[in-house]
Write a protein that holds these residues in place. Structure first.
Motif, mmCIF file in Angstrom:
data_model
loop_
_atom_site.group_PDB
_atom_site.id
_atom_site.type_symbol
_atom_site.label_atom_id
_atom_site.label_comp_id
_atom_site.label_asym_id
_atom_site.label_seq_id
_atom_site.Cartn_x
_atom_site.Cartn_y
_atom_site.Cartn_z
ATOM 1 N N LYS A 86 0.597 -1.314 0.369
ATOM 2 C CA LYS A 86 0.099 -0.281 -0.226
ATOM 3 C C LYS A 86 0.531 1.313 0.360
ATOM 4 O O LYS A 86 0.469 2.433 -0.928
ATOM 5 C CB LYS A 86 -1.145 -0.023 1.313
ATOM 6 N N ILE A 87 1.806 0.941 1.417
ATOM 7 C CA ILE A 87 3.338 2.517 1.578
ATOM 8 C C ILE A 87 3.722 2.554 -0.603
ATOM 9 O O ILE A 87 4.231 3.824 -0.843
ATOM 10 C CB ILE A 87 3.975 2.154 2.188
ATOM 11 N N ALA A 88 3.992 1.986 -1.310
ATOM 12 C CA ALA A 88 4.749 1.544 -2.843
ATOM 13 C C ALA A 88 3.541 2.117 -4.071
ATOM 14 O O ALA A 88 4.674 2.949 -4.514
ATOM 15 C CB ALA A 88 5.024 0.140 -2.827
ATOM 16 N N GLN A 89 2.674 1.671 -3.543
ATOM 17 C CA GLN A 89 1.477 2.192 -4.394
ATOM 18 C C GLN A 89 1.665 3.995 -4.108
ATOM 19 O O GLN A 89 0.683 4.012 -5.156
ATOM 20 C CB GLN A 89 0.143 1.636 -4.230
ATOM 21 N N SER A 90 1.941 4.063 -3.199
ATOM 22 C CA SER A 90 0.609 5.618 -2.914
ATOM 23 C C SER A 90 2.010 6.559 -3.204
ATOM 24 O O SER A 90 3.022 6.269 -2.669
ATOM 25 C CB SER A 90 0.033 5.538 -0.923
ATOM 26 N N GLY A 91 1.345 7.787 -3.463
ATOM 27 C CA GLY A 91 2.567 8.472 -3.954
ATOM 28 C C GLY A 91 2.242 9.847 -3.265
ATOM 29 O O GLY A 91 2.420 11.342 -3.250
ATOM 30 N N ARG A 92 0.772 10.067 -1.825
ATOM 31 C CA ARG A 92 0.313 10.812 -1.346
ATOM 32 C C ARG A 92 1.548 11.606 -0.319
ATOM 33 O O ARG A 92 1.718 11.055 0.218
ATOM 34 C CB ARG A 92 -1.207 11.147 -1.132
ATOM 35 N N GLY A 93 0.950 12.609 -0.484
ATOM 36 C CA GLY A 93 1.840 13.602 0.855
ATOM 37 C C GLY A 93 2.648 14.834 0.428
ATOM 38 O O GLY A 93 2.989 14.228 -0.817
ATOM 39 N N ASN A 94 2.545 15.452 1.907
ATOM 40 C CA ASN A 94 3.855 16.640 1.344
ATOM 41 C C ASN A 94 3.695 17.787 0.594
ATOM 42 O O ASN A 94 4.825 18.320 0.217
ATOM 43 C CB ASN A 94 5.427 16.043 1.086
ATOM 44 N N THR A 95 2.219 17.595 -0.525
ATOM 45 C CA THR A 95 2.197 18.593 -0.810
ATOM 46 C C THR A 95 1.280 19.119 -1.039
ATOM 47 O O THR A 95 0.245 19.176 0.263
ATOM 48 C CB THR A 95 1.032 18.130 -2.557
ATOM 49 N N TRP A 96 0.954 20.653 -0.899
ATOM 50 C CA TRP A 96 0.331 21.855 -0.145
ATOM 51 C C TRP A 96 -0.812 21.684 -0.200
ATOM 52 O O TRP A 96 -2.065 21.667 0.324
ATOM 53 C CB TRP A 96 0.883 23.267 -0.517
ATOM 54 N N GLY A 145 5.014 6.213 -0.321
ATOM 55 C CA GLY A 145 6.147 6.310 -0.792
ATOM 56 C C GLY A 145 6.510 5.683 -2.235
ATOM 57 O O GLY A 145 7.787 6.372 -2.255
ATOM 58 N N ASN A 146 5.785 6.336 -2.094
ATOM 59 C CA ASN A 146 5.646 6.767 -4.227
ATOM 60 C C ASN A 146 6.697 5.628 -5.358
ATOM 61 O O ASN A 146 7.195 5.912 -6.174
ATOM 62 C CB ASN A 146 6.137 8.029 -4.505
ATOM 63 N N CYS A 147 6.378 5.011 -4.487
ATOM 64 C CA CYS A 147 8.224 3.480 -4.742
ATOM 65 C C CYS A 147 7.942 3.348 -6.534
ATOM 66 O O CYS A 147 8.513 2.752 -7.270
ATOM 67 C CB CYS A 147 8.289 2.203 -4.019
ATOM 68 N N TYR A 148 6.735 2.890 -7.507
ATOM 69 C CA TYR A 148 6.021 2.422 -8.348
ATOM 70 C C TYR A 148 6.161 3.395 -9.145
ATOM 71 O O TYR A 148 6.433 3.329 -10.203
ATOM 72 C CB TYR A 148 4.660 1.761 -8.351
ATOM 73 N N ASN A 149 6.576 4.745 -8.758
ATOM 74 C CA ASN A 149 7.232 5.746 -9.619
ATOM 75 C C ASN A 149 8.057 5.957 -10.563
ATOM 76 O O ASN A 149 8.694 5.957 -11.868
ATOM 77 C CB ASN A 149 7.363 7.035 -8.990
ATOM 78 N N CYS A 150 9.158 4.476 -9.708
ATOM 79 C CA CYS A 150 10.502 4.689 -9.992
ATOM 80 C C CYS A 150 10.885 3.255 -10.182
ATOM 81 O O CYS A 150 11.797 3.182 -11.415
ATOM 82 C CB CYS A 150 11.282 5.360 -9.683
ATOM 83 N N HIS A 151 10.120 2.950 -9.892
ATOM 84 C CA HIS A 151 10.895 1.526 -9.609
ATOM 85 C C HIS A 151 9.811 0.306 -9.903
ATOM 86 O O HIS A 151 8.332 0.787 -9.733
ATOM 87 C CB HIS A 151 10.910 0.609 -8.106
ATOM 88 N N GLN A 152 10.171 -1.346 -10.527
ATOM 89 C CA GLN A 152 9.303 -2.264 -10.686
ATOM 90 C C GLN A 152 9.309 -2.452 -9.420
ATOM 91 O O GLN A 152 10.693 -3.278 -9.214
ATOM 92 C CB GLN A 152 9.745 -3.007 -12.267
ATOM 93 N N ILE A 153 8.530 -3.734 -8.994
ATOM 94 C CA ILE A 153 8.463 -4.055 -7.554
ATOM 95 C C ILE A 153 7.773 -5.455 -7.749
ATOM 96 O O ILE A 153 8.438 -6.506 -7.148
ATOM 97 C CB ILE A 153 8.055 -3.464 -6.863
ATOM 98 N N SER A 154 6.589 -5.329 -8.449
ATOM 99 C CA SER A 154 6.017 -6.782 -8.216
ATOM 100 C C SER A 154 5.753 -6.823 -9.979
ATOM 101 O O SER A 154 6.306 -6.191 -10.272
ATOM 102 C CB SER A 154 4.895 -7.163 -7.622
ATOM 103 N N ALA A 155 5.935 -8.200 -9.869
ATOM 104 C CA ALA A 155 5.442 -9.482 -11.711
ATOM 105 C C ALA A 155 4.273 -8.146 -12.086
ATOM 106 O O ALA A 155 4.124 -8.102 -13.622
ATOM 107 C CB ALA A 155 6.278 -9.997 -11.922
ATOM 108 N N GLU A 156 2.947 -8.049 -11.509
ATOM 109 C CA GLU A 156 2.138 -7.669 -12.014
ATOM 110 C C GLU A 156 2.042 -6.618 -11.972
ATOM 111 O O GLU A 156 0.376 -6.718 -12.639
ATOM 112 C CB GLU A 156 0.324 -8.646 -10.531
ATOM 113 N N GLU A 157 2.734 -5.018 -11.414
ATOM 114 C CA GLU A 157 2.285 -4.737 -11.946
ATOM 115 C C GLU A 157 2.592 -4.084 -13.013
ATOM 116 O O GLU A 157 3.876 -4.102 -13.429
ATOM 117 C CB GLU A 157 2.992 -3.071 -10.687
ATOM 118 N N ILE A 158 1.679 -3.206 -13.469
ATOM 119 C CA ILE A 158 1.645 -3.367 -15.172
ATOM 120 C C ILE A 158 2.460 -1.675 -14.938
ATOM 121 O O ILE A 158 2.466 -1.013 -16.400
ATOM 122 C CB ILE A 158 0.973 -2.968 -16.280
#
Length: 211
Positions: free
Chosen positions: A106-116, A126-139
């Motif tokens: 859930k944290i890796a999928q979420s890019g929310r936070g720290n904006t005005w 964590g916004n992790c998927y914005n820069c990385h592939q993590i699981s094979a299912e994520e398209i």
């Protein structure tokens, strides 16, 4: 001059910018001061996005200078900065590395936070998927960072791997002075508990990352 081209480009986007771009000042070293001043006058603090974000620490100052950051003579300085950032890492208070991989997803999928528009009480992602592939299912994932699929399966889960992974999430500059990855723990983006959940996502053998 380091920032002149960027300074001119930004100036042209601002009210009266054309005149500013033509008038300078363009003396030796003046472009850096002018650029810094433009940043301070162009950004306005709103909500949780305050102007203190414009203040750079020594790592950010070093990495903002493209003329020297990758120069061979800067190697020693890069190593010094990495040591400083590694020393800043706070390890898990209870000695437990892994949380719940489901929460980590859930944290890796979420890019929310720290904006005005975000509220102070809102939990950051964590916004992790914005820069990385993590699981094979994520398209839908970014490619700025390396693929993390099979992260734990390939590396194992010994203490050295745990420590290196935690340090990378907490302060990415600890092993790469000018990494593009946010310093999630160091900058207070993620809590210790959230980091444990991300650790589990990467290292728990039951996580989809390692399937």
């Amino acid at each position: 001059m380091k920032h002149r081209a960027l300074l001119v480009a930004v100036a042209l986007l601002l009210p009266g910018g054309a005149a500013m771009a033509q008038s300078g000042p363009w003396g030796p070293g003046a472009d850096d001061a002018a650029f810094a001043q433009m940043l301070k006058t162009s950004f306005k603090g709103r909500g949780v996005a305050t102007l203190d974000r414009l203040n750079q620490d020594e790592t950010q100052v070093f990495c903002s200078d493209p003329e020297t950051v990758y120069a061979p003579e800067s190697a020693a300085r890069r190593e010094e900065i990495e040591k400083v950032n590694l020393a800043s890492v706070k390890w898990p208070a209870d000695g437990v590395w892994l949380g719940d991989w489901k929460e980590g997803e859930k944290i890796a999928q979420s890019g929310r936070g720290n904006t005005w528009t975000d509220k102070p009480e809102q939990v950051n992602g964590g916004n992790c998927y914005n820069c990385h592939q993590i699981s094979a299912e994520e398209i839908s994932h970014g490619t700025i960072g390396p693929s993390l699929h099979n992260y734990g399966k390939l590396r194992g889960t010994d203490d050295a791997v745990m420590k290196a992974t935690w340090a990378k999430i907490y302060n990415s500059k600890s092993n790469n002075a000018c990494s593009n990855m946010p310093r999630a723990g160091h900058m207070g983006i993620l809590s210790e508990e959230q980091m444990k959940h991300l650790m589990a996502l990467l290292l728990d053998p039951r996580s989809p990352v390692n399937q």
